[in-house]
Design a protein around this motif. Structure first.
Motif, PDB file in Angstrom:
ATOM      1  N   VAL A 178      23.182  10.720   4.884  1.00 60.27           N
ATOM      2  CA  VAL A 178      22.324  10.690   3.919  1.00 60.27           C
ATOM      3  C   VAL A 178      21.878   9.069   4.059  1.00 60.27           C
ATOM      4  N   VAL A 179      20.555   9.346   3.099  1.00 55.78           N
ATOM      5  CA  VAL A 179      19.422   8.270   3.469  1.00 55.78           C
ATOM      6  C   VAL A 179      18.676   8.166   1.727  1.00 55.78           C
ATOM      7  N   LYS A 180      18.473   6.650   1.707  1.00 53.12           N
ATOM      8  CA  LYS A 180      17.852   7.023   0.366  1.00 53.12           C
ATOM      9  C   LYS A 180      16.527   6.891   0.987  1.00 53.12           C
ATOM     10  N   LYS A 181      15.370   6.943  -0.262  1.00 47.49           N
ATOM     11  CA  LYS A 181      14.002   7.212   0.647  1.00 47.49           C
ATOM     12  C   LYS A 181      13.507   5.930   0.912  1.00 47.49           C
ATOM     13  N   ASN A 182      13.895   5.087   0.970  1.00 45.84           N
ATOM     14  CA  ASN A 182      13.464   3.654   1.677  1.00 45.84           C
ATOM     15  C   ASN A 182      13.665   4.061   2.864  1.00 45.84           C
ATOM     16  N   GLY A 183      14.172   4.530   3.441  1.00 46.26           N
ATOM     17  CA  GLY A 183      14.683   4.594   4.624  1.00 46.26           C
ATOM     18  C   GLY A 183      15.749   3.848   5.323  1.00 46.26           C
ATOM     19  N   THR A 184      16.734   3.140   4.320  1.00 42.54           N
ATOM     20  CA  THR A 184      18.018   3.371   4.073  1.00 42.54           C
ATOM     21  C   THR A 184      19.087   3.900   4.193  1.00 42.54           C
ATOM     22  N   ILE A 213      26.591   8.949  -5.592  1.00 45.87           N
ATOM     23  CA  ILE A 213      25.306   9.018  -5.889  1.00 45.87           C
ATOM     24  C   ILE A 213      24.761  10.177  -7.092  1.00 45.87           C
ATOM     25  N   LYS A 214      25.360  11.754  -7.153  1.00 47.01           N
ATOM     26  CA  LYS A 214      25.208  12.272  -8.289  1.00 47.01           C
ATOM     27  C   LYS A 214      25.929  12.419  -9.709  1.00 47.01           C
ATOM     28  N   TYR A 215      26.749  11.251  -9.714  1.00 52.29           N
ATOM     29  CA  TYR A 215      27.507  10.891 -11.420  1.00 52.29           C
ATOM     30  C   TYR A 215      27.358   9.591 -11.181  1.00 52.29           C
ATOM     31  N   LYS A 267      15.655  17.633   6.164  1.00 52.93           N
ATOM     32  CA  LYS A 267      16.371  16.679   4.930  1.00 52.93           C
ATOM     33  C   LYS A 267      16.048  17.961   3.576  1.00 52.93           C
ATOM     34  N   ILE A 268      16.854  16.959   2.953  1.00 50.08           N
ATOM     35  CA  ILE A 268      17.290  18.177   2.167  1.00 50.08           C
ATOM     36  C   ILE A 268      17.307  17.151   0.306  1.00 50.08           C
ATOM     37  N   PRO A 269      16.635  17.123  -0.277  1.00 48.58           N
ATOM     38  CA  PRO A 269      17.054  15.766  -1.617  1.00 48.58           C
ATOM     39  C   PRO A 269      18.356  16.184  -2.123  1.00 48.58           C
ATOM     40  N   VAL A 270      19.121  15.212  -2.511  1.00 49.40           N
ATOM     41  CA  VAL A 270      20.317  15.080  -2.891  1.00 49.40           C
ATOM     42  C   VAL A 270      20.461  15.703  -4.362  1.00 49.40           C
ATOM     43  N   GLU A 271      19.160  15.602  -5.467  1.00 49.18           N
ATOM     44  CA  GLU A 271      19.279  16.226  -6.302  1.00 49.18           C
ATOM     45  C   GLU A 271      19.004  18.309  -6.032  1.00 49.18           C
ATOM     46  N   MET A 272      19.182  18.622  -4.993  1.00 46.78           N
ATOM     47  CA  MET A 272      18.916  19.826  -4.843  1.00 46.78           C
ATOM     48  C   MET A 272      20.020  20.487  -4.726  1.00 46.78           C
ATOM     49  N   ASP A 290      16.731   9.719  -5.308  1.00 46.91           N
ATOM     50  CA  ASP A 290      15.934   8.255  -5.050  1.00 46.91           C
ATOM     51  C   ASP A 290      16.458   8.608  -3.268  1.00 46.91           C
ATOM     52  N   TYR A 291      17.545   9.892  -2.866  1.00 51.68           N
ATOM     53  CA  TYR A 291      18.479  10.194  -1.603  1.00 51.68           C
ATOM     54  C   TYR A 291      17.772  11.539  -1.174  1.00 51.68           C
ATOM     55  N   TYR A 292      18.608  11.545   0.170  1.00 49.99           N
ATOM     56  CA  TYR A 292      18.107  12.896   0.241  1.00 49.99           C
ATOM     57  C   TYR A 292      19.283  13.310   1.292  1.00 49.99           C
ATOM     58  N   ILE A 293      19.684  13.849   2.106  1.00 53.22           N
ATOM     59  CA  ILE A 293      20.897  13.949   3.060  1.00 53.22           C
ATOM     60  C   ILE A 293      19.899  14.923   4.965  1.00 53.22           C
ATOM     61  N   VAL A 294      20.430  14.944   5.412  1.00 51.43           N
ATOM     62  CA  VAL A 294      19.873  15.316   6.836  1.00 51.43           C
ATOM     63  C   VAL A 294      20.316  15.467   6.665  1.00 51.43           C
ATOM     64  N   ILE A 295      20.860  17.667   7.553  1.00 56.72           N
ATOM     65  CA  ILE A 295      22.193  17.851   7.839  1.00 56.72           C
ATOM     66  C   ILE A 295      21.430  18.511   9.305  1.00 56.72           C
ATOM     67  N   GLU A 296      22.343  19.038  10.284  1.00 61.11           N
ATOM     68  CA  GLU A 296      22.245  19.697  11.778  1.00 61.11           C
ATOM     69  C   GLU A 296      21.802  20.987  11.176  1.00 61.11           C
ATOM     70  N   HIS A 297      20.854  22.546  11.180  1.00 60.80           N
ATOM     71  CA  HIS A 297      20.565  23.234  11.038  1.00 60.80           C
ATOM     72  C   HIS A 297      21.508  24.803  12.145  1.00 60.80           C
TER      73      HIS A 297
END
Length: 81
Positions: free
Chosen positions: A67-73, A13-15, A39-44, A23-30
């Motif tokens: 790892v989720v696309k912003k459209n929910g996929t 996704i990044k490279y 939720k953390i945007p992949v660009e961050m 267009d992506y974000y990750i969901v982490i267990e804090h």
């Protein structure tokens, strides 16, 4: 959906110039607290060897739930769910 490790998916996704990391974000267990997710945007994030970084915070890859696309996929999801 699950093809490779989460680090491989994030690296693609990044490279990969065909992907747009915004267009992506990750969901982490804090902090391992069940049900406390963020939720953390992949660009961050910056990728490391056993960890990824969000600013100064160092977070292990095993905390990533999906790892989720912003459209929910969902493009990657941990097996532990």
């Amino acid at each position: 959906m699950r093809k490779g490790s989460v680090k491989e998916v994030l690296a693609k996704i990044k490279y990969d110039p065909r992907e747009n990391e915004s267009d992506y974000y990750i969901v982490i267990e804090h902090r391992g607290a069940y049900g406390d997710v963020k939720k953390i945007p992949v660009e961050m994030i910056e990728l490391g060897h056993g960890y990824f970084f969000v600013g100064e915070a160092q977070i292990p890859y095993h905390r990533i739930l999906r790892v989720v696309k912003k459209n929910g996929t969902v493009v990657w999801e941990t097996r532990k769910l």
